[in-house]
Motif scaffolding. Structure first.
Motif, PDB file in Angstrom:
ATOM      1  N   ALA A   7       0.812  -1.216   0.000  1.00 16.21           N
ATOM      2  CA  ALA A   7       0.000   0.000   0.000  1.00 16.21           C
ATOM      3  C   ALA A   7       0.845   1.265   0.000  1.00 16.21           C
ATOM      4  CB  ALA A   7      -0.936   0.005   1.209  1.00 16.21           C
ATOM      5  N   TYR A   8       1.962   1.259   0.755  1.00 15.27           N
ATOM      6  CA  TYR A   8       2.611   2.515   1.092  1.00 15.27           C
ATOM      7  C   TYR A   8       4.036   2.695   0.586  1.00 15.27           C
ATOM      8  CZ  TYR A   8      -1.351   2.987   4.236  1.00 15.27           C
ATOM      9  OH  TYR A   8      -2.619   3.080   4.745  1.00 15.27           O
ATOM     10  N   TYR A   9       4.739   1.633   0.241  1.00 18.74           N
ATOM     11  CA  TYR A   9       6.141   1.791  -0.123  1.00 18.74           C
ATOM     12  C   TYR A   9       6.274   2.217  -1.584  1.00 18.74           C
ATOM     13  CZ  TYR A   9       7.489  -0.844   4.117  1.00 18.74           C
ATOM     14  OH  TYR A   9       7.672  -1.287   5.405  1.00 18.74           O
ATOM     15  N   GLY A  10       7.313   2.976  -1.848  1.00 19.04           N
ATOM     16  CA  GLY A  10       7.595   3.405  -3.214  1.00 19.04           C
ATOM     17  C   GLY A  10       8.407   4.677  -3.201  1.00 19.04           C
ATOM     18  N   ASP A  11       8.600   5.254  -4.381  1.00 17.49           N
ATOM     19  CA  ASP A  11       9.443   6.443  -4.535  1.00 17.49           C
ATOM     20  C   ASP A  11       8.746   7.520  -5.348  1.00 17.49           C
ATOM     21  OD1 ASP A  11      12.002   7.697  -4.033  1.00 17.49           O
ATOM     22  OD2 ASP A  11      12.514   7.367  -6.138  1.00 17.49           O
TER      23      ASP A  11
ATOM     24  N   ALA B 171      -6.935   5.727   0.448  1.00 16.48           N
ATOM     25  CA  ALA B 171      -7.058   5.326  -0.957  1.00 16.48           C
ATOM     26  C   ALA B 171      -5.935   4.382  -1.360  1.00 16.48           C
ATOM     27  CB  ALA B 171      -7.068   6.560  -1.856  1.00 16.48           C
ATOM     28  N   TRP B 172      -4.745   4.585  -0.794  1.00 19.95           N
ATOM     29  CA  TRP B 172      -3.637   3.672  -1.101  1.00 19.95           C
ATOM     30  C   TRP B 172      -3.936   2.276  -0.564  1.00 19.95           C
ATOM     31  CZ3 TRP B 172       1.574   6.652   0.076  1.00 19.95           C
ATOM     32  CH2 TRP B 172       1.694   7.722  -0.822  1.00 19.95           C
ATOM     33  N   ALA B 173      -4.501   2.213   0.636  1.00 21.44           N
ATOM     34  CA  ALA B 173      -4.844   0.916   1.210  1.00 21.44           C
ATOM     35  C   ALA B 173      -5.924   0.235   0.383  1.00 21.44           C
ATOM     36  CB  ALA B 173      -5.304   1.085   2.653  1.00 21.44           C
TER      37      ALA B 173
END
Length: 607
Positions: free
Chosen positions: A324-328, A368-370
């Protein structure tokens, strides 16, 4: 009863551990001849691209942790290249894609491994680049005995290489056929490329300037030009069954360089653990450690069913947050995810039975990411059912070749990368997990003798997510080296290949050390387990709710107890999971190291 397959390596002069005995031997030879840990790691890293070509390549990626004796904490070398300028969501959807393919040229990001290794040599090494690359050049030019795993991958792709990737066939099919295990195999073009990289900087006055000249040759010179021309002018078959060109250009290469950044860390009792940021999956170890602590894992023996259950459930929750939350591509709320109160709230979700749900945190402002992560996982579960794994080319071959000419399916790899741990006599420590640019990832660039990476498959093609495809953003890689400091001040470097399993196996190792296991080799040899419950990082991004793979050495009583808790258990073998290596330095300078006996190719050495 504690069991070890090998003695723990002990000494004060230096230790090296890696996933291939040749690389370990090369690293020790560098230390013996006066090189430091940075010199040894660079030499080992390039050798691994030659002797484990199905697991890493010079066109791949590199995250690395470096810890100097005088520093309170390590620092992170980010040589994970970002998406090229032309890698946009619109570009991919115009191709009719909903997922970025796991192979071919369109999935290529800027290759960072060579740049990262050369930067490490320039800033922290002591040797000339010609000496550091001499072993790799020799093995590429003169040959090395190809591993059975690499031979099996090539054999599975023999027909495909001949039909679709002739530049790969020219290298990997000597005499027109796949090599046999342990057959000597060569890559003279790659040897020439490495020799030219060295030569491009040879005229400068200082060692650092000479290495800078070689970096320029890679990122702004002949290497960048050859990569950009091949990627944009070649239509290569990919995992979807279509032939596509890439978008990587020489200008993309020239506009980027590797860099240093601070690690993330978590305190656990009297330990501190260090990982990369959320552009990698490393923080899942920190999150899972906090969740397991809040769930009371210290009350259970590491070999017990209760311990294994808590680790699995903690990792499910941490990896749900990863998806859901990791990234760049957008700011990640890492402070909230690592907050002890948040870990306690997550631990409260763990019940007596295995969860079959995807349960990311619902952080304020990021619901919304979840929701998107849950929807993606459900979509893949319904569409594909079981069947996640590391990227292979078997499905691509079936989609594009007549049945009568189909190659044997390439075996699913238990790991898709390699790992290195080094400590020298002065206390300089390095933990590195290079990967990408596998022989099965994309066709060999004929002017250079190596293939590009496919790390862009880890982006999503939906707008507005932390890991949405975006030019200049790093893909959320699985590569995850680790470092830690124990209660007595001992410093540890450790890691493993294994894609989504890397931090699962490392957490199992770390918890054994935290529980009082003093022998690195014994902690590495202990039975391993992992889950494929959450959405995979590699194409086709499948999830397998509740599925657990566990080594039979856990014992039937423990395995039966896990089944009773609704874990969907597979037992592939007693020595089938993980390729862990580790090294440690005590405050008084005593050194230790160990390496997994699994696959019988990883070794530690030292004195």
């Amino acid at each position: 009863m504690r069991f070890t397959t090998r003695p723990e390596i002990k000494g004060r002069f230096g230790v090296c551990a890696s996933t291939h005995w040749i690389a370990t031997g090369v690293g020790m030879s560098v230390l013996e001849r006066g090189g430091n840990a940075a010199d040894a790691a660079v030499a080992m890293g390039f050798v691994l691209t030659i002797v484990e070509p199905h697991l890493c390549g010079v066109g791949g990626d590199l995250p690395l942790l470096l810890w100097r004796a005088e520093d309170e904490a390590p620092k992170v070398l980010c040589a994970q290249g970002p998406a090229p300028a032309g890698a946009t969501i619109a570009r991919m959807t115009d191709e009719g894609l909903t997922r970025i393919p796991g192979s071919g040229l369109l999935a290529t990001v800027i290759p960072g491994a060579m740049e990262g290794w050369l930067m490490l040599a320039q800033e922290h090494g002591t040797w000339e680049l010609a000496d550091l690359l001499a072993p790799a050049i020799a093995y590429a030019r003169d040959g090395h005995p190809i591993l059975p795993g690499a031979a099996a991958v090539i054999a599975g792709l023999e027909t495909f290489f001949t039909a679709e990737w002739p530049t790969s066939a020219a290298v990997w099919l000597p005499g027109g056929k796949a090599p046999q295990p342990w057959q000597e195999i060569r890559n003279p073009k790659l040897a020439e490329t490495l020799e030219r990289i060295v030569a491009e900087g040879a005229g400068a006055r200082t060692r650092e300037a000479r290495i800078q000249g070689s970096r320029d040759a890679v990122m702004r010179g002949f290497v960048a030009e050859a990569l950009g021309a091949f990627a944009t002018q070649t239509e290569a078959m990919d995992a979807t069954g279509a032939r596509r060109r890439g978008v990587l250009t020489a200008e993309d290469m020239a506009g980027w360089q590797a860099f240093w950044e601070a690690p993330l860390s978590r305190a656990h009792r009297e330990w501190e653990v260090f990982k990369t940021g959320p552009w990698g999956q490393g923080p899942v170890l920190l999150q899972a450690l906090g969740i397991a602590e809040a769930a009371g894992i210290e009350a259970h023996d590491p070999g017990s069913a209760e311990h294994v259950h808590l680790v699995l459930e903690a990792m499910k929750l941490a990896c749900a947050d990863r998806e859901a939350y990791y990234g760049d591509s957008a700011p990640v709320p890492m402070d909230a995810l690592l907050d002890p109160a948040h870990a306690a709230s997550r631990a409260a979700l763990i019940g007596e039975a295995a969860s079959l749900e995807q349960r990311p945190s619902r952080l304020p402002g990021h619901q919304a990411w979840a929701d998107a992560a849950i929807a993606r996982a459900v979509e893949e579960i319904e569409a594909a059912g079981a069947g996640s794994g590391e990227p292979t080319m078997a499905d691509m071959a079936r989609a594009t070749l007549p049945a009568s000419t189909l190659p044997k399916p390439a075996p699913t790899q238990s790991g898709d990368t390699v790992h290195i741990d080094v400590i020298d006599r002065d206390g300089l420590m390095i933990s590195a997990t290079p990967s990408g640019g596998w022989l099965q990832s994309s066709p060999i660039v004929p002017a250079l003798g190596f293939a590009l990476n496919t790390r862009a498959q880890m982006f999503w093609l939906e707008e507005g997510l932390a890991s949405s495809l975006k030019p200049g953003a790093r893909p959320r890689t699985t590569l995850s080296p680790s470092m830690a400091r124990g209660p007595d001040g001992t410093r540890y470097a450790f890691g493993t290949p294994g894609g989504d399993q890397q931090d699962q196996w490392q957490l199992a190792l770390l918890l054994r050390l935290m529980a009082g296991e003093a022998d690195l080799q014994a902690a590495i040899d202990a039975p391993l387990f992992h889950t494929t419950h959450f959405q995979g990082s590699f194409w086709p991004r499948a999830a397998e709710p509740g599925r657990v793979l566990a080594e039979g050495r856990l014992g039937e009583e423990v395995l039966d107890a896990l089944r009773a808790r609704r874990h969907r258990l597979d037992v592939p073998g007693d020595w089938s999971l993980g390729r862990l290596t580790a090294a440690a330095r005590a405050p008084d300078g005593r050194l230790r190291a160990g390496a997994t006996p699994r696959l019988m190719q990883a070794y530690a050495a030292g004195r």
